[in-house]
Design an enzyme around this catalytic site. Structure first.
Site, PDB file in Angstrom:
ATOM      1  N   TYR A  94     -14.111  -4.209  10.472  1.00 38.71           N
ATOM      2  CA  TYR A  94     -12.871  -3.574  10.388  1.00 38.71           C
ATOM      3  C   TYR A  94     -12.101  -3.859  11.770  1.00 38.71           C
ATOM      4  O   TYR A  94     -11.087  -4.419  11.764  1.00 38.71           O
ATOM      5  CB  TYR A  94     -13.135  -2.264  10.057  1.00 38.71           C
ATOM      6  N   GLY A 108      -0.581   7.792   1.353  1.00 38.94           N
ATOM      7  CA  GLY A 108      -0.721   8.019   2.894  1.00 38.94           C
ATOM      8  C   GLY A 108       0.386   7.745   3.631  1.00 38.94           C
ATOM      9  O   GLY A 108       1.489   7.791   3.128  1.00 38.94           O
ATOM     10  N   ILE A 109      -0.082   6.583   4.508  1.00 39.98           N
ATOM     11  CA  ILE A 109       1.292   6.281   5.618  1.00 39.98           C
ATOM     12  C   ILE A 109       2.122   5.362   4.823  1.00 39.98           C
ATOM     13  O   ILE A 109       3.259   5.500   4.954  1.00 39.98           O
ATOM     14  CB  ILE A 109       0.527   5.749   6.827  1.00 39.98           C
ATOM     15  N   GLY A 110       1.699   4.565   3.867  1.00 44.16           N
ATOM     16  CA  GLY A 110       2.551   3.499   3.060  1.00 44.16           C
ATOM     17  C   GLY A 110       3.449   4.405   2.352  1.00 44.16           C
ATOM     18  O   GLY A 110       4.625   3.955   2.406  1.00 44.16           O
ATOM     19  N   SER A 168      -4.754  -1.044  14.051  1.00 46.89           N
ATOM     20  CA  SER A 168      -5.681   0.174  14.396  1.00 46.89           C
ATOM     21  C   SER A 168      -6.040   0.170  15.844  1.00 46.89           C
ATOM     22  O   SER A 168      -6.522  -0.829  16.391  1.00 46.89           O
ATOM     23  CB  SER A 168      -6.604   0.276  13.452  1.00 46.89           C
ATOM     24  N   GLY A 173       0.787  -1.269   0.179  1.00 50.92           N
ATOM     25  CA  GLY A 173       0.004  -0.119  -0.176  1.00 50.92           C
ATOM     26  C   GLY A 173       0.872   1.361   0.179  1.00 50.92           C
ATOM     27  O   GLY A 173       0.551   2.344   0.840  1.00 50.92           O
ATOM     28  N   ALA A 174       2.043   1.103  -0.968  1.00 46.32           N
ATOM     29  CA  ALA A 174       2.941   2.346  -0.712  1.00 46.32           C
ATOM     30  C   ALA A 174       2.295   3.263  -1.857  1.00 46.32           C
ATOM     31  O   ALA A 174       3.210   4.271  -1.914  1.00 46.32           O
ATOM     32  CB  ALA A 174       4.265   1.853  -0.969  1.00 46.32           C
ATOM     33  N   ASN A 175       1.468   3.458  -2.275  1.00 49.39           N
ATOM     34  CA  ASN A 175       1.059   4.467  -3.524  1.00 49.39           C
ATOM     35  C   ASN A 175       0.528   5.671  -2.552  1.00 49.39           C
ATOM     36  O   ASN A 175       0.454   6.496  -3.387  1.00 49.39           O
ATOM     37  CB  ASN A 175       0.147   3.750  -4.486  1.00 49.39           C
TER      38      ASN A 175
END
Length: 310
Positions: free
Chosen positions: A178, A25-27, A151, A21-23
């Protein structure tokens, strides 16, 4: 740890990292800061277009960065297996795996393999990925780490004997689902850490949470709520309380790079929702050995991924 920030990341030269998920935000911040401190970073993203755009952005932010993009869809175990094959063809060892990607509060759906979407993406996809990459992590030890992003909302749902893989459509509650997936992240880290310790492995398994960070994850959840009261609360929270993604990434970066991170350590912002990273509170059920063993066995059976001997 007091006041810890990204400038205190130790030199990462010679180390290889995978960030899911590096595309955005936090990633993306995590990948960028690891690259800034010398790591070779693999951006693992579902969308090829967004992944390549993120790679180009990172190279602009960190001139000379050693980075590459590989496609990874955690909602499809065949994609997870292909990613692992592609990575192992390119890299003999893996020093850091950051299980960051996730979805939040989605309407009911199923992954390509038939799992409830949030549990399938947030836990099962990362469970399978970690198992497939574990030989490369063991090859890089000592100093290799596995950091899984959970989370504070893990308190909304348990993943235990009553059935870890989520509700059926007729009784599905998106926030409970979630929370269950985020509990699974912590239970997985707990059981993995326990197994690594028992085997005397120098690989460390830890977890982190970003607190309340303004990212696409929250924006997406708010959009799905439409004009509901929760949508308005989320929008107000993002405007008033949320910290930027660069701050939300600090607990992950601390768990990934700081000296002395313990097995099964869990890190989050000092105030719970914002602030410098510190050891974080977690629900007692995320430290339950029997629940961890049950989740592990069910995850291996469901994904078909059996972890190699440690």
């Amino acid at each position: 740890m007091t006041g810890w920030n990204a400038t205190r990341i130790p030199d990462q030269s010679g180390r290889t990292a995978v960030v899911t998920g590096a595309n955005s935000g936090i990633g993306h911040v995590t990948a960028r800061e690891l690259a800034r401190h010398g790591a070779t970073v693999v951006l693992a993203c579902r969308s090829a277009a967004r992944g390549r755009a993120a790679l180009n952005l990172l190279r602009g932010e960190v001139p000379g960065a050693r980075a590459e993009f590989l496609e990874l869809d955690l909602a499809d175990l065949s994609s997870v297996r292909e990613f692992a094959r592609a990575f192992t063809r390119r890299h003999p060892a893996l020093d850091l795996l950051v299980n960051n990607a996730g979805v939040m509060a989605l309407p009911y759906g199923r992954t390509a393999d038939g799992f409830e979407t949030q549990f399938g993406v947030n836990h099962l996809g990362h469970f399978a990925l970690t198992g497939l990459l574990l030989p490369r992590l063991l090859a890089a030890a000592p100093g290799a780490r596995i950091v899984t992003v959970s989370s504070g909302f893990h308190v909304l749902g348990r993943a235990g004997a009553e059935g870890p893989f989520g509700s059926e459509e007729h009784d599905y509650r998106r926030w409970t689902a979630y929370g269950r997936s985020k509990t699974a992240n912590l239970l997985f880290t707990h059981e993995l850490a326990r197994r690594l310790t028992a085997a005397g492995s120098p690989v460390t398994a830890a977890a982190a949470h970003p607190g309340y960070a303004s990212t696409n994850l929250h924006a997406g959840a708010a959009a799905l709520e439409g004009r509901s009261p929760l949508s308005r609360v989320l929008a107000l929270g993002n405007a008033v309380l949320a910290q930027p993604a660069a701050s939300g990434a600090l607990p992950t970066l601390y768990a990934a790079t700081a000296p002395g991170v313990p097995q099964d350590g869990f890190f989050g912002p000092r105030l719970g929702w914002r602030g410098a990273p510190v050891r974080s509170w977690r629900a007692g059920w995320t430290l339950d050995d029997m629940a961890g063993e049950r989740l592990w066995a069910a995850s291996e059976k469901s994904t078909g991924i059996t972890y190699p001997p440690l």
